[in-house]
Design an enzyme around this catalytic site. Sequence first.
Site, mmCIF file in Angstrom:
data_model
loop_
_atom_site.group_PDB
_atom_site.id
_atom_site.type_symbol
_atom_site.label_atom_id
_atom_site.label_comp_id
_atom_site.label_asym_id
_atom_site.label_seq_id
_atom_site.Cartn_x
_atom_site.Cartn_y
_atom_site.Cartn_z
ATOM 1 N N SER A 112 0.848 -1.192 0.000
ATOM 2 C CA SER A 112 0.000 0.000 0.000
ATOM 3 C C SER A 112 0.885 1.244 0.000
ATOM 4 O O SER A 112 1.739 1.396 -0.866
ATOM 5 C CB SER A 112 -0.965 -0.032 1.196
ATOM 6 O OG SER A 112 -1.985 0.936 1.063
ATOM 7 N N GLU A 217 -1.744 -2.868 -7.924
ATOM 8 C CA GLU A 217 -2.958 -3.024 -7.119
ATOM 9 C C GLU A 217 -3.369 -1.644 -6.639
ATOM 10 O O GLU A 217 -2.608 -0.691 -6.722
ATOM 11 C CB GLU A 217 -2.718 -3.979 -5.944
ATOM 12 C CG GLU A 217 -1.664 -3.501 -4.917
ATOM 13 C CD GLU A 217 -2.208 -2.567 -3.853
ATOM 14 O OE1 GLU A 217 -3.422 -2.638 -3.541
ATOM 15 O OE2 GLU A 217 -1.433 -1.745 -3.331
ATOM 16 N N HIS A 287 -5.066 -5.206 -1.373
ATOM 17 C CA HIS A 287 -5.787 -5.060 -0.113
ATOM 18 C C HIS A 287 -6.807 -6.186 0.036
ATOM 19 O O HIS A 287 -8.014 -5.974 -0.010
ATOM 20 C CB HIS A 287 -6.462 -3.689 -0.050
ATOM 21 C CG HIS A 287 -5.489 -2.556 0.050
ATOM 22 N ND1 HIS A 287 -4.685 -2.169 -1.002
ATOM 23 C CD2 HIS A 287 -5.188 -1.723 1.081
ATOM 24 C CE1 HIS A 287 -3.925 -1.146 -0.620
ATOM 25 N NE2 HIS A 287 -4.218 -0.857 0.632
#
Length: 317
Positions: A112, A217, A287
């Site tokens: 992230s 992502e 996630h």
Amino acid sequence: MPLIRPTQLRPGCRVALVAPAGPLLENDDLIRAQTLCRALGYEPLLGRNAHKRYGYLAGTDDERLADLNSALADTAIDAVWCIRGGYGTLRLLDRVDFAALVRRPKPVIGFSDITALLNAVTWRTGVVSFHGPVARAGMTAFSRAHFERVLASGAAPGKLERLPEPADVLVPRENRIVVLRGGVAEGFLAGGNLTLVHCLIGTPYFPPLDGAILFLEDVGEDLYRVDRRLAHLRLIKVLEGLRGVVVGRFTQMKRADSDGALGFDEVLSTYLRPLGIPVAYGFPIGHIESQWTLPLGVRARFDADSGELELLEAAVR
């Protein structure tokens, strides 16, 4: 730049738990991170400022940086594991002690917002970094198996296992592996969170994508924002040297607004199919509860037709 492989994690390794980005919302996050470390056989060492909060950050920039640089410089620390993502890592990059990491290479782990740190580590120092679970989250058997295989087992390179695909035709398409362009490619792994990769454009920390297998992502992004970032990457011509694109999960994505909608596969196809390289999406990256641990800089083989990603060399020594 020659690749530097950090030492593999073994039982008893001392792992620094740091929070270089967003704050921990409850004390249980710290407890879970330490408990997970011990369950994996490691000794957790909590950053002295990890419990702090400064607005939407886990302490001031100086406090978060102090924990990170202390962990990088301490020769008794065997790995640096980020407790969570959020936001804030970008604010630290120009003051990270990369020279300390070169002197004592060690795994840096997270995903992230931590994408910014991982890319800075690998492309500034040559030290392999690891896009994998953050420490505060529970680790499923799938995630643990891949984490230990890549970081701890010293296992020979090979194909990464994939989550079983659902048989129910009612399951949304994004939960399956969808091939946008078939083929097989080899290259080094680069990427992470699309928003953070995009934020690194124009900095010394942007990954060198020529010859790369790019993995991406994201979470909570409107589809048009994903479109905008891919358009920018195309405009600056950094996609042209890619060997393949492995797209993970883009969770909590808003797909439509008052102006209409496009499908996620339509957006991906617009920017990635013309490259003439293998592209598929739906992989366990992002996630989600069960995810791969991917080593940045390590060579891999991507078979889009079979939906397989194979590591061609070890990530640790």
